[in-house]
Structures are given as structure tokens and as C-alpha cells.
Scaffold this active site. Structure first.
Site: not given
Length: 445
Positions: A124, A202, A321, A334
Site C-alpha cells: 500500500r 494482518r 470509504d 480501493a
């Protein structure tokens, strides 16, 4: 109302770059994430005057893996970013999916390119830095360290109060995430996110530093370049992949979690809690998870679909979002955020400065049902894996990659759809968008 034809006659249309500030439309974008930057870039390409406000004082390389489908990959290629993105992305040719005991359920081919365009899956922070640099290279003004405390609109303009300064534009875009302050102006009240009932542990780390390549249980992830594996069990799925030729690893494990997310939904994760989830599973799962030097405990936020994404005066639009958070199993959060920004830039160009509210209302009409269909696909993907039987095989557990989703071209579609959407609004009046019926969501290509 400016039509696609008249736009093309003036030398501006699909795939073309308009002269700087040629549209006469000014756009203020709050948030310099992927949604905000993409909207800014396409707005600049469409001849709008653009200002981006971002709360962070400096750009930080944060996060782990992020995925952009070929529906947005075709946009990035159009912008000339393929050669920048491709070297830092994961390159896998299949997803090997196992049950909790390690039996292979399916080896699904992951074609790339697909439907005529590439998908991009990478860190990212790396991809965001490249997009940020590209936006700046176009001359887009991005102000960091901005505290946007208030949104407002009148019949002729909209704006914000940022760091005590009143800033106005023809249109304002709220691209500031799930906690967007712009939502209050759109909804007329404060709404709060709620737990989806699930959370993710994660991690992202260097394989060599953590000994992934030395452990007999984990070295299979590094031996043959980039690799993508998954394990599914009752109400759990675990995905792990390597990138950079097997040098970096990303892992995400989704599980049931009803924790309160009133104040925050991201915490340092505890390895012992994570490993309990895979107790009794294929031993490779615990071995892979335990390699992570640290974990993020990420609570998945849910919101009911908003009744509208635009303010009463239609000079403020929520994108990404801020409007529609996605589950990770959609692999589209995304991408849909980028599609939002592309579409908005196009319709504002076609409508022109005198018709900004019409453009914003048409944008919502064009986008609303498509986004909801993509959201529902994420929910059905999760349920497919979390409810699968241990002996499930083949397509019954394969990730759907439908053409209606991944073969879409948001810029082209906006040029094609705007005139009809605007005409309907002018003739029958603006109406709140409606949700698509669930059967409209197809998981078949």
C-alpha cells in the site's frame, strides 16, 4: 447541458487530456488517499482546477498489501503508471486454496492481464507514494497538515474550514475515509460505524529476516518466486502471499470478532490470540503466522448503505470509504474508490461550471448500484469460504472474477452514461438512489 458529442468536438473526450483549467470548474478534495488522489489526477486531466487537503503533516509509508483490479488497472495504464507499479507488485499465476487440514480444494488460475488490462497488487505504501508523486508531477496542489473542521455549501459554491481558513470551490469531494466529517453535511446527522462481526490479523514483513526461507514448514512460500496460498475453515479464512520474487510476505486471517469499535478499530495484535484461531489446522498455518514480527488487529467496520452520497445542494460528494466501506473479500474497495473519482471528474467536465449540481446528482445515479453490487459480491465471497464444507472443490470455492466488474472502464462508461442520467434527472427530478436486488449480483463471468 454539455453532451459527449460537444465535448469531443472541442477536442476533449474519452482518453484525452484537456488543457489546464479549461473546464472552469474548481474542485476541493479532502483526503489524499487513493480515492482523493485518483479524483484529483483525473480532474486535472479533465481541465478542472484542483486543490487537495490532507490531514497528515508528512507522507508515511504505511500498511501492507492492497489490490487494484483490472477495472482500475486500465486507468493506471492510461495514466502511464504501469512501468512504475509493475516492478513493486506481486506476480502470481494461481491461488492454491486448502481446507483447514491442508488438503488442496482448488488451484485457481489468476490471469494477469484480464479483460484487456492488468491488475496491481502491492504494498500500500509503495503504490500510494508513486500515485502521490504522480499527482504532484501534474502540478496538483496538495496541502498537508490540514485540519478540516467544517463543511458547508450554498447555492453557488461549497467549501470547508481548514486550519481556520475558509476555502471554497464549485464542488467539494469528501475522500477522508470511514470517519469523514463530510458525512454529517450529507446525512444531516452524525452516524457511527459498527462492527461487521469480523476482524483481521494482518502482517507484512521480510521473508529472509524472519527465517521464512529456512523453516521446512514455510520455505515453500519463497522457493519459486511469488506465491499465493489460502486456507478456509468454519467462519475463518487465511490468505498469505509473497512478492518481490518471494522476498516479502503479506498475511491476513479473517475471523469472527464482535469487539466494540466505538473509538478505534486498529490495535496491536497478540500472536497467542491469532494462533488460537488455527489450533488443530494444517501446521503450516501456525508456522506462517508466527513468522510475523508484529500483527495488526484490524476490526472490519460495517455501515448500512447510505441513502445518498451527496449533499442536499449537490455540491458535495462522498467517495471511497467515506461513502461505502468494503469487506476485503470483495478485493474491490480501493478499485471502487478510484472509479468514484474518475467518474466524478468526467461528469463535471461534461456538465460544466453552470451545471455542477446536475453533474453530482448524475454521478450518484451512475455509480450507486454498481458499487452496491460489488459490495454484495464481497459478502458472498466471505460466506462462500466461511461456510464451505471441508471437501468443497473447484468453482464452489473459487474467487469470482466477473467481467461486469473487472472488465469495466469507468472513464469510458461515464462519457456514455452521463447524458442519459442527466436527462432523466432534468425530466423527472432528482430521486434518492435505490439498492439493486440481490439476485442482480452475478458471480459468473
Amino acid at each position: 447541458m454539455t453532451s459527449q458529442a460537444s465535448a469531443s468536438q472541442s477536442g476533449v473526450g474519452f482518453g484525452q487530456i484537456a488543457p489546464p483549467n479549461s473546464s472552469g470548474v474548481s474542485i476541493l478534495i479532502v483526503g489524499a488517499g487513493f480515492a482523493g488522489l485518483s479524483c484529483a489526477i483525473e480532474s486535472k486531466r479533465k481541465g478542472h482546477k484542483v486543490l487537495v487537503l490532507e490531514k497528515f503533516e508528512e507522507l508515511k509509508v504505511l500498511g501492507d498489501i492492497i489490490s487494484f483490479g483490472s477495472n482500475v488497472g486500465r486507468i493506471f495504464e492510461r495514466w502511464g503508471l504501469h512501468d512504475k507499479f509493475w516492478p513493486v507488485c506481486t506476480h502470481v499465476d494461481k491461488l492454491t486454496l486448502h481446507n483447514s487440514q491442508g488438503d488442496i480444494l482448488v488451484e485457481q488460475k489468476m490471469e494477469n492481464p484480464l479483460y484487456g488490462a492488468y491488475s496491481y497488487n502491492g504494498h500500500r505504501g509503495d503504490l500510494h507514494s508513486m500515485l502521490f508523486d504522480y499527482a504532484q508531477s501534474l502540478g496538483i496542489e496538495i496541502r498537508l497538515g490540514q485540519d478540516v473542521s467544517e463543511y458547508w455549501e450554498t447555492d453557488s459554491e461549497a467549501g470547508v474550514i481548514s486550519n481556520g481558513e475558509r476555502i471554497s470551490a464549485d464542488a467539494v469531494v469528501g475522500a477522508d475515509g470511514v470517519r469523514s466529517r463530510a458525512r454529517k453535511l450529507v446525512l444531516g446527522y452524525e452516524d457511527k460505524p459498527k462492527s461487521s462481526g469480523y476482524a483481521i490479523y494482518r502482517a507484512w514483513f521480510d521473508c529472509e529476516e524472519q527465517g521464512v526461507d529456512k523453516d521446512p514448514l514455510t520455505k515453500f512460500m519463497c522457493e519459486n518466486g511469488d506465491t499465493f496460498h489460502g486456507w478456509i475453515g468454519p467462519d475463518v479464512h487465511f490468505l498469505v502471499n509473497t512478492s518481490g520474487g518471494g522476498r516479502k510476505m503479506s498475511s491476513v486471517i479473517t475471523h469472527k470478532d464482535e469487539a466494540d469499535i466505538e473509538e478505534s478499530w486498529s490495535f496491536p495484535g497478540k500472536m497467542e490470540d491469532c494462533l488460537k484461531i488455527v489450533a488443530g489446522w494444517d501446521p503450516r498455518c501456525a508456522a506462517l503466522l508466527s513468522k510475523a514480527p508484529s500483527l495488526v488487529d484490524w476490526k472490519l467496520v460495517y455501515r448500512d448503505p447510505l441513502p445518498t452520497w451527496i449533499s442536499k445542494g449537490a455540491r458535495l460528494a462522498l467517495i471511497g470509504d467515506a461513502a461505502h466501506p468494503f469487506l476485503p473479500t470483495s478485493i474491490q474497495g480501493a478499485s471502487q474508490a478510484v472509479e468514484d473519482g474518475i467518474t466524478l471528474a468526467v461528469v463535471l467536465q461534461l456538465a460544466g461550471k453552470q451545471n455542477v449540481p446536475l453533474a453530482v446528482r448524475a454521478w450518484e445515479k451512475i455509480r450507486y448500484q454498481r458499487v452496491r453490487m460489488a459490495q454484495v459480491l464481497g459478502e458472498t465471497n466471505r460466506d462462500m469460504w466461511h461456510k464451505a464444507k471441508p471437501d468443497a472443490k473447484g468453482e464452489s470455492v473459487s474467487l469470482p472474477r466477473p467481467e461486469w466488474l473487472l472488465g469495466h472502464d469507468a472513464e469510458k462508461h461515464a462519457y456514455e452514461a452521463y447524458e442519459g442520467a442527466a436527462k432523466d434527472i432534468l425530466e423527472t427530478g432528482y430521486k434518492l438512489p435505490t439498492l439493486p436486488p440481490v439476485p442482480a449480483v452475478s458471480v459468473a463471468a
